[in-house]
Motif scaffolding. Structure first.
Motif, PDB file in Angstrom:
ATOM      1  N   ASN A   1      20.143  39.203 -21.264  1.00  0.00           N
ATOM      2  CA  ASN A   1      21.412  39.827 -20.903  1.00  0.00           C
ATOM      3  C   ASN A   1      22.518  39.235 -21.770  1.00  0.00           C
ATOM      4  O   ASN A   1      22.697  38.026 -21.803  1.00  0.00           O
ATOM      5  CB  ASN A   1      21.693  39.568 -19.415  1.00  0.00           C
ATOM      6  CG  ASN A   1      22.995  40.157 -18.953  1.00  0.00           C
ATOM      7  OD1 ASN A   1      23.731  40.766 -19.726  1.00  0.00           O
ATOM      8  ND2 ASN A   1      23.296  39.966 -17.695  1.00  0.00           N
ATOM      9  N   PRO A   2      23.278  40.075 -22.495  1.00  0.00           N
ATOM     10  CA  PRO A   2      24.320  39.538 -23.371  1.00  0.00           C
ATOM     11  C   PRO A   2      25.525  39.011 -22.604  1.00  0.00           C
ATOM     12  O   PRO A   2      26.343  38.302 -23.155  1.00  0.00           O
ATOM     13  CB  PRO A   2      24.711  40.731 -24.239  1.00  0.00           C
ATOM     14  CG  PRO A   2      24.379  41.921 -23.400  1.00  0.00           C
ATOM     15  CD  PRO A   2      23.184  41.523 -22.572  1.00  0.00           C
TER      16      PRO A   2
ATOM     17  N   GLY B   1      30.804  31.865 -29.420  1.00  0.00           N
ATOM     18  CA  GLY B   1      31.319  33.044 -30.107  1.00  0.00           C
ATOM     19  C   GLY B   1      31.653  34.206 -29.186  1.00  0.00           C
ATOM     20  O   GLY B   1      32.311  35.150 -29.611  1.00  0.00           O
ATOM     21  N   GLN B   2      31.206  34.162 -27.934  1.00  0.00           N
ATOM     22  CA  GLN B   2      31.511  35.248 -27.003  1.00  0.00           C
ATOM     23  C   GLN B   2      32.984  35.253 -26.632  1.00  0.00           C
ATOM     24  O   GLN B   2      33.654  34.223 -26.665  1.00  0.00           O
ATOM     25  CB  GLN B   2      30.694  35.121 -25.712  1.00  0.00           C
ATOM     26  CG  GLN B   2      29.291  35.644 -25.817  1.00  0.00           C
ATOM     27  CD  GLN B   2      28.578  35.591 -24.477  1.00  0.00           C
ATOM     28  OE1 GLN B   2      28.490  34.546 -23.859  1.00  0.00           O
ATOM     29  NE2 GLN B   2      28.058  36.727 -24.040  1.00  0.00           N
TER      30      GLN B   2
ATOM     31  N   THR C   1      48.037  37.119 -11.061  1.00  0.00           N
ATOM     32  CA  THR C   1      48.857  38.295 -11.356  1.00  0.00           C
ATOM     33  C   THR C   1      48.829  38.543 -12.851  1.00  0.00           C
ATOM     34  O   THR C   1      48.476  37.671 -13.632  1.00  0.00           O
ATOM     35  CB  THR C   1      50.315  38.077 -10.910  1.00  0.00           C
ATOM     36  OG1 THR C   1      50.823  36.929 -11.583  1.00  0.00           O
ATOM     37  CG2 THR C   1      50.403  37.885  -9.410  1.00  0.00           C
ATOM     38  N   GLY C   2      49.225  39.735 -13.245  1.00  0.00           N
ATOM     39  CA  GLY C   2      49.300  40.056 -14.662  1.00  0.00           C
ATOM     40  C   GLY C   2      47.967  40.477 -15.241  1.00  0.00           C
ATOM     41  O   GLY C   2      46.979  40.664 -14.540  1.00  0.00           O
ATOM     42  N   ASN C   3      47.947  40.612 -16.557  1.00  0.00           N
ATOM     43  CA  ASN C   3      46.757  41.038 -17.264  1.00  0.00           C
ATOM     44  C   ASN C   3      45.772  39.893 -17.416  1.00  0.00           C
ATOM     45  O   ASN C   3      46.168  38.732 -17.501  1.00  0.00           O
ATOM     46  CB  ASN C   3      47.135  41.559 -18.657  1.00  0.00           C
ATOM     47  CG  ASN C   3      47.963  42.817 -18.569  1.00  0.00           C
ATOM     48  OD1 ASN C   3      47.785  43.617 -17.661  1.00  0.00           O
ATOM     49  ND2 ASN C   3      48.877  42.978 -19.504  1.00  0.00           N
ATOM     50  N   PRO C   4      44.462  40.208 -17.485  1.00  0.00           N
ATOM     51  CA  PRO C   4      43.479  39.156 -17.720  1.00  0.00           C
ATOM     52  C   PRO C   4      43.734  38.474 -19.065  1.00  0.00           C
ATOM     53  O   PRO C   4      44.213  39.087 -20.006  1.00  0.00           O
ATOM     54  CB  PRO C   4      42.146  39.902 -17.749  1.00  0.00           C
ATOM     55  CG  PRO C   4      42.402  41.208 -17.106  1.00  0.00           C
ATOM     56  CD  PRO C   4      43.856  41.516 -17.334  1.00  0.00           C
ATOM     57  N   VAL C   5      43.410  37.208 -19.125  1.00  0.00           N
ATOM     58  CA  VAL C   5      43.550  36.412 -20.348  1.00  0.00           C
ATOM     59  C   VAL C   5      42.290  36.612 -21.179  1.00  0.00           C
ATOM     60  O   VAL C   5      41.188  36.629 -20.642  1.00  0.00           O
ATOM     61  CB  VAL C   5      43.724  34.925 -19.973  1.00  0.00           C
ATOM     62  CG1 VAL C   5      43.720  34.046 -21.190  1.00  0.00           C
ATOM     63  CG2 VAL C   5      44.994  34.737 -19.165  1.00  0.00           C
ATOM     64  N   LEU C   6      42.422  36.787 -22.503  1.00  0.00           N
ATOM     65  CA  LEU C   6      41.271  36.936 -23.387  1.00  0.00           C
ATOM     66  C   LEU C   6      41.071  35.640 -24.156  1.00  0.00           C
ATOM     67  O   LEU C   6      41.990  35.144 -24.811  1.00  0.00           O
ATOM     68  CB  LEU C   6      41.480  38.109 -24.355  1.00  0.00           C
ATOM     69  CG  LEU C   6      40.276  38.489 -25.195  1.00  0.00           C
ATOM     70  CD1 LEU C   6      39.103  38.912 -24.310  1.00  0.00           C
ATOM     71  CD2 LEU C   6      40.621  39.609 -26.151  1.00  0.00           C
ATOM     72  N   LEU C   7      39.856  35.085 -24.054  1.00  0.00           N
ATOM     73  CA  LEU C   7      39.542  33.788 -24.649  1.00  0.00           C
ATOM     74  C   LEU C   7      38.259  33.873 -25.463  1.00  0.00           C
ATOM     75  O   LEU C   7      37.381  34.680 -25.168  1.00  0.00           O
ATOM     76  CB  LEU C   7      39.358  32.737 -23.550  1.00  0.00           C
ATOM     77  CG  LEU C   7      40.541  32.547 -22.612  1.00  0.00           C
ATOM     78  CD1 LEU C   7      40.114  31.829 -21.353  1.00  0.00           C
ATOM     79  CD2 LEU C   7      41.632  31.780 -23.323  1.00  0.00           C
TER      80      LEU C   7
ATOM     81  N   SER D   1      32.294  37.388 -19.494  1.00  0.00           N
ATOM     82  CA  SER D   1      32.178  37.810 -20.890  1.00  0.00           C
ATOM     83  C   SER D   1      32.476  39.295 -21.012  1.00  0.00           C
ATOM     84  O   SER D   1      32.251  40.078 -20.094  1.00  0.00           O
ATOM     85  CB  SER D   1      30.796  37.489 -21.446  1.00  0.00           C
ATOM     86  OG  SER D   1      29.809  38.227 -20.774  1.00  0.00           O
ATOM     87  N   VAL D   2      33.039  39.649 -22.153  1.00  0.00           N
ATOM     88  CA  VAL D   2      33.359  41.043 -22.443  1.00  0.00           C
ATOM     89  C   VAL D   2      32.597  41.476 -23.690  1.00  0.00           C
ATOM     90  O   VAL D   2      32.290  40.663 -24.546  1.00  0.00           O
ATOM     91  CB  VAL D   2      34.880  41.258 -22.638  1.00  0.00           C
ATOM     92  CG1 VAL D   2      35.637  40.966 -21.374  1.00  0.00           C
ATOM     93  CG2 VAL D   2      35.428  40.428 -23.778  1.00  0.00           C
ATOM     94  N   THR D   3      32.317  42.777 -23.759  1.00  0.00           N
ATOM     95  CA  THR D   3      31.648  43.311 -24.936  1.00  0.00           C
ATOM     96  C   THR D   3      32.705  43.882 -25.868  1.00  0.00           C
ATOM     97  O   THR D   3      33.825  44.181 -25.448  1.00  0.00           O
ATOM     98  CB  THR D   3      30.640  44.406 -24.552  1.00  0.00           C
ATOM     99  OG1 THR D   3      31.326  45.419 -23.824  1.00  0.00           O
ATOM    100  CG2 THR D   3      29.533  43.842 -23.698  1.00  0.00           C
TER     101      THR D   3
END
Length: 101
Positions: free
Chosen positions: A4-5, A36-37, A48-54, A95-97
């Motif tokens: 599973n990725p 790297g993900q 609150t607010g938008n999700p943080v991208l890391l 994790s996001v694709t």
């Protein structure tokens, strides 16, 4: 090993932060997490607010660099991205694709 990725991490503690990175102790709570993900914070009732991208820069277990982490293992990781100050104990990172908002 799970193919599973995706993966999920739960922050146990934030050990160090600077303007560009955060070093955290985490537990893998789902899937397989790889260096790297990209991750986003899972929304909760008290966020609150938008999700943080890391981005996951590295994983270390017992001072040894690892390529992946699977449940129920813990490790030290380094994250980079915007919103590092939102990281705290209990936050779940999912994790996001590519192409996912």
């Amino acid at each position: 090993m799970d193919n599973n990725p995706g993966g999920e991490l739960q922050i146990y503690s934030v050990e160090a932060t600077d303007a560009a990175t955060a070093t955290c102790i985490v537990r893998c709570v789902g899937g397989v997490v790889r260096t790297g993900q990209q991750f986003k914070t899972r929304p909760t009732a008290d966020t609150t607010g938008n999700p943080v991208l890391l981005s996951l820069n590295w994983i270390k277990r017992y001072e040894k660099a690892m390529d992946f982490l699977d449940p129920p293992h813990s490790a030290m990781i380094q994250l980079s991205g915007n919103g590092l100050n939102s990281l705290k104990r209990g936050v779940i990172l999912v994790s996001v694709t590519m192409g996912e908002p």
